[in-house]
Write a protein that holds these residues in place. Structure first.
Motif, PDB file in Angstrom:
ATOM      1  N   TRP A   1      30.904  25.246  49.799  1.00 46.17           N
ATOM      2  CA  TRP A   1      32.166  26.656  50.911  1.00 46.17           C
ATOM      3  C   TRP A   1      32.389  26.546  49.490  1.00 46.17           C
ATOM      4  O   TRP A   1      33.548  27.714  49.560  1.00 46.17           O
ATOM      5  N   ARG A   2      33.059  25.542  48.772  1.00 43.41           N
ATOM      6  CA  ARG A   2      34.146  25.888  47.529  1.00 43.41           C
ATOM      7  C   ARG A   2      33.502  27.275  46.624  1.00 43.41           C
ATOM      8  O   ARG A   2      33.995  28.162  45.932  1.00 43.41           O
ATOM      9  N   GLN A   3      32.246  27.124  46.042  1.00 42.25           N
ATOM     10  CA  GLN A   3      32.186  28.070  45.336  1.00 42.25           C
ATOM     11  C   GLN A   3      31.815  29.207  46.211  1.00 42.25           C
ATOM     12  O   GLN A   3      32.189  30.428  45.699  1.00 42.25           O
ATOM     13  N   ALA A   4      31.584  29.410  47.085  1.00 40.18           N
ATOM     14  CA  ALA A   4      31.735  30.510  48.029  1.00 40.18           C
ATOM     15  C   ALA A   4      32.959  30.828  48.584  1.00 40.18           C
ATOM     16  O   ALA A   4      33.360  32.305  48.253  1.00 40.18           O
ATOM     17  N   ALA A   5      34.394  30.360  48.471  1.00 38.98           N
ATOM     18  CA  ALA A   5      35.066  30.717  48.053  1.00 38.98           C
ATOM     19  C   ALA A   5      35.982  31.232  46.664  1.00 38.98           C
ATOM     20  O   ALA A   5      37.044  32.253  46.588  1.00 38.98           O
ATOM     21  N   GLY A   6      35.204  30.702  45.263  1.00 38.06           N
ATOM     22  CA  GLY A   6      34.985  31.036  44.165  1.00 38.06           C
ATOM     23  C   GLY A   6      34.604  32.678  44.428  1.00 38.06           C
ATOM     24  O   GLY A   6      35.020  33.179  43.065  1.00 38.06           O
ATOM     25  N   LEU A   7      33.819  32.699  44.815  1.00 36.12           N
ATOM     26  CA  LEU A   7      32.124  34.223  44.394  1.00 36.12           C
ATOM     27  C   LEU A   7      34.170  35.434  44.965  1.00 36.12           C
ATOM     28  O   LEU A   7      33.684  37.103  43.994  1.00 36.12           O
ATOM     29  N   PRO A   8      33.964  35.748  46.150  1.00 36.43           N
ATOM     30  CA  PRO A   8      34.117  37.521  46.059  1.00 36.43           C
ATOM     31  C   PRO A   8      35.377  37.761  45.737  1.00 36.43           C
ATOM     32  O   PRO A   8      35.028  39.159  45.202  1.00 36.43           O
ATOM     33  N   LEU A   9      36.425  37.680  44.860  1.00 37.30           N
ATOM     34  CA  LEU A   9      37.475  38.595  44.393  1.00 37.30           C
ATOM     35  C   LEU A   9      36.507  38.600  42.791  1.00 37.30           C
ATOM     36  O   LEU A   9      36.276  40.191  42.558  1.00 37.30           O
ATOM     37  N   ALA A  10      36.174  37.648  42.157  1.00 37.18           N
ATOM     38  CA  ALA A  10      36.034  38.027  40.717  1.00 37.18           C
ATOM     39  C   ALA A  10      34.454  38.418  40.970  1.00 37.18           C
ATOM     40  O   ALA A  10      34.167  38.797  40.242  1.00 37.18           O
ATOM     41  N   GLY A  11      33.813  38.357  41.872  1.00 35.53           N
ATOM     42  CA  GLY A  11      32.408  38.342  41.779  1.00 35.53           C
ATOM     43  C   GLY A  11      32.404  40.257  42.336  1.00 35.53           C
ATOM     44  O   GLY A  11      31.696  41.013  41.610  1.00 35.53           O
ATOM     45  N   LEU A  12      33.252  40.846  43.161  1.00 35.63           N
ATOM     46  CA  LEU A  12      33.387  41.800  43.137  1.00 35.63           C
ATOM     47  C   LEU A  12      34.260  42.679  42.568  1.00 35.63           C
ATOM     48  O   LEU A  12      33.625  43.866  42.064  1.00 35.63           O
ATOM     49  N   THR A  13      34.852  42.209  41.738  1.00 35.12           N
ATOM     50  CA  THR A  13      35.610  42.761  40.248  1.00 35.12           C
ATOM     51  C   THR A  13      34.769  42.641  38.819  1.00 35.12           C
ATOM     52  O   THR A  13      34.057  44.241  38.588  1.00 35.12           O
ATOM     53  N   ALA A  14      33.898  41.808  38.990  1.00 32.70           N
ATOM     54  CA  ALA A  14      32.403  41.708  37.914  1.00 32.70           C
ATOM     55  C   ALA A  14      31.756  43.163  38.475  1.00 32.70           C
ATOM     56  O   ALA A  14      30.956  43.508  37.356  1.00 32.70           O
ATOM     57  N   HIS A  15      31.132  43.066  39.725  1.00 36.61           N
ATOM     58  CA  HIS A  15      30.533  43.659  40.517  1.00 36.61           C
ATOM     59  C   HIS A  15      30.921  45.214  39.580  1.00 36.61           C
ATOM     60  O   HIS A  15      29.404  46.169  39.383  1.00 36.61           O
ATOM     61  N   ARG A  16      31.788  45.844  40.371  1.00 37.09           N
ATOM     62  CA  ARG A  16      32.261  46.651  40.165  1.00 37.09           C
ATOM     63  C   ARG A  16      32.253  47.075  38.815  1.00 37.09           C
ATOM     64  O   ARG A  16      32.232  48.768  38.083  1.00 37.09           O
ATOM     65  N   SER A  17      32.964  46.317  38.048  1.00 39.24           N
ATOM     66  CA  SER A  17      32.950  46.663  36.340  1.00 39.24           C
ATOM     67  C   SER A  17      31.439  47.204  35.627  1.00 39.24           C
ATOM     68  O   SER A  17      31.809  47.962  35.034  1.00 39.24           O
ATOM     69  N   LEU A  18      30.829  46.647  35.518  1.00 37.76           N
ATOM     70  CA  LEU A  18      29.383  46.380  35.157  1.00 37.76           C
ATOM     71  C   LEU A  18      29.194  47.742  35.863  1.00 37.76           C
ATOM     72  O   LEU A  18      27.803  48.274  35.315  1.00 37.76           O
ATOM     73  N   ARG A  19      29.066  48.433  37.564  1.00 34.37           N
ATOM     74  CA  ARG A  19      28.818  49.975  37.673  1.00 34.37           C
ATOM     75  C   ARG A  19      29.776  50.767  37.735  1.00 34.37           C
ATOM     76  O   ARG A  19      28.762  51.979  36.866  1.00 34.37           O
ATOM     77  N   LEU A  20      30.977  50.511  37.018  1.00 36.80           N
ATOM     78  CA  LEU A  20      31.835  51.520  36.009  1.00 36.80           C
ATOM     79  C   LEU A  20      31.271  51.459  34.851  1.00 36.80           C
ATOM     80  O   LEU A  20      31.311  52.528  33.961  1.00 36.80           O
TER      81      LEU A  20
END
Length: 302
Positions: free
Chosen positions: A116-135
């Motif tokens: 649960w803790r890992q899943a809660a830590g993923l969304p904003l940071a993970g999506l930010t990294a994901h979008r940055s790599l795509r850009l």
């Protein structure tokens, strides 16, 4: 946890259960991620660009169990385990709570590989990294320089890039070099002489630069690129003036699903640096403000 006004102290208070609107689910929160934007918003830092209602419940990262579904929600059932970046068009009813509602476009099924803790830590940071790599158009065979590679966004971006087949050079303090090496990156110390050190590690050149720290590193690093459009910063708007991108992120269920798949395949994990009970959210903010956290800070909800 609520705030009565900008700059007020966080307080544990009772509020009515949130109503479940069309296309929404209600989530019984198991954990909530802590991000710098949480305390920046609470201090009034986003007031020029975002409506904020009080009392304010902070938090845009959540992991929990669906407890109710609204009309027109075939995507989820009561009892489903979900996680998401639940930033709405205004800020008031966030994830630092026992119950929160979210539109289904903000959510995905929680990967079983993460607690649960890992899943809660993923969304904003993970999506930010994901979008940055795509850009930055990062793909197999690229050499990528990631600034602040040991932080919440950087550690996830490093793993996503490595999984894509890229070589990552990550800036960090010496204390975090072993951590970065374990993630598959080549660590390099930040500070004076960084550009020369990076050139020594990548004599063939750098294909993309991701700035997750600010402080002028975008301007310092753009000269390493043959194509400045592959410079992306989440911390310095000057990146756009240099020919690159200044990136924000928005809720993205498809992106969350991709991150979940990487977690399930073993290519992505979330390093939880510190965890606090909900009632100690103020202490979590103090830790976040230091700016030296390796990985993520999260709150747990009983």
């Amino acid at each position: 946890m609520t705030l009565s006004e900008y700059g007020a102290a966080l307080r544990l208070t009772e509020v009515p259960d949130p109503k479940v609107g069309p296309s929404e689910v209600r989530i019984r929160v198991k954990a909530a991620g802590v991000n710098p934007v949480d305390w920046k918003l609470a201090s009034g830092g986003l007031d020029p660009v975002m409506e904020v209602g009080f009392p304010l419940i902070s938090g845009w990262d959540v992991a929990g169990i669906v407890s109710d579904v609204g009309a027109d929600v075939p995507e989820f059932d009561v009892g489903d385990e979900v996680f998401g970046y639940i930033r709405k068009d205004w800020a008031q009813f966030g994830a630092y709570a026992e119950l929160v509602t979210a539109n289904v476009r903000m959510l995905a099924r929680k990967p079983a590989a993460l607690d649960w803790r890992q899943a809660a830590g993923l969304p904003l940071a993970g999506l930010t990294a994901h979008r940055s790599l795509r850009l930055a158009r990062v793909s197999e065979g690229d050499t990528v320089l990631i600034h602040a590679a040991a932080g919440g966004v950087g550690s996830l971006g490093t793993q996503i890039a490595v999984a894509a087949g890229a070589k990552v050079i990550g800036t960090a303090s010496p204390a975090n070099h072993e951590f970065l090496a374990d993630l598959g990156a080549t660590p390099v110390e930040y500070g004076d002489g960084l550009v020369e050190r990076v050139r020594g590690l990548a004599p063939g050149g750098i294909d993309a630069v991701l700035d997750f720290v600010g402080g002028g590193v975008a301007a310092d690093s753009v000269g390493l690129l043959s194509d400045p459009s592959r410079l992306v910063s989440i911390a310095d708007p000057q990146a756009a003036e240099l020919g690159g991108h200044w990136a924000w992120v928005r809720p993205d269920a498809d992106g969350l699903t991709e991150l979940a798949a990487l977690a399930e395949s073993g290519d992505l994990t979330v390093h939880v640096a510190e965890s606090y009970p909900l009632a100690e959210a103020g202490k979590a903010w103090e830790a976040s403000r230091t700016g030296h956290t390796r990985g993520k800070i999260v709150l747990t909800v009983d």
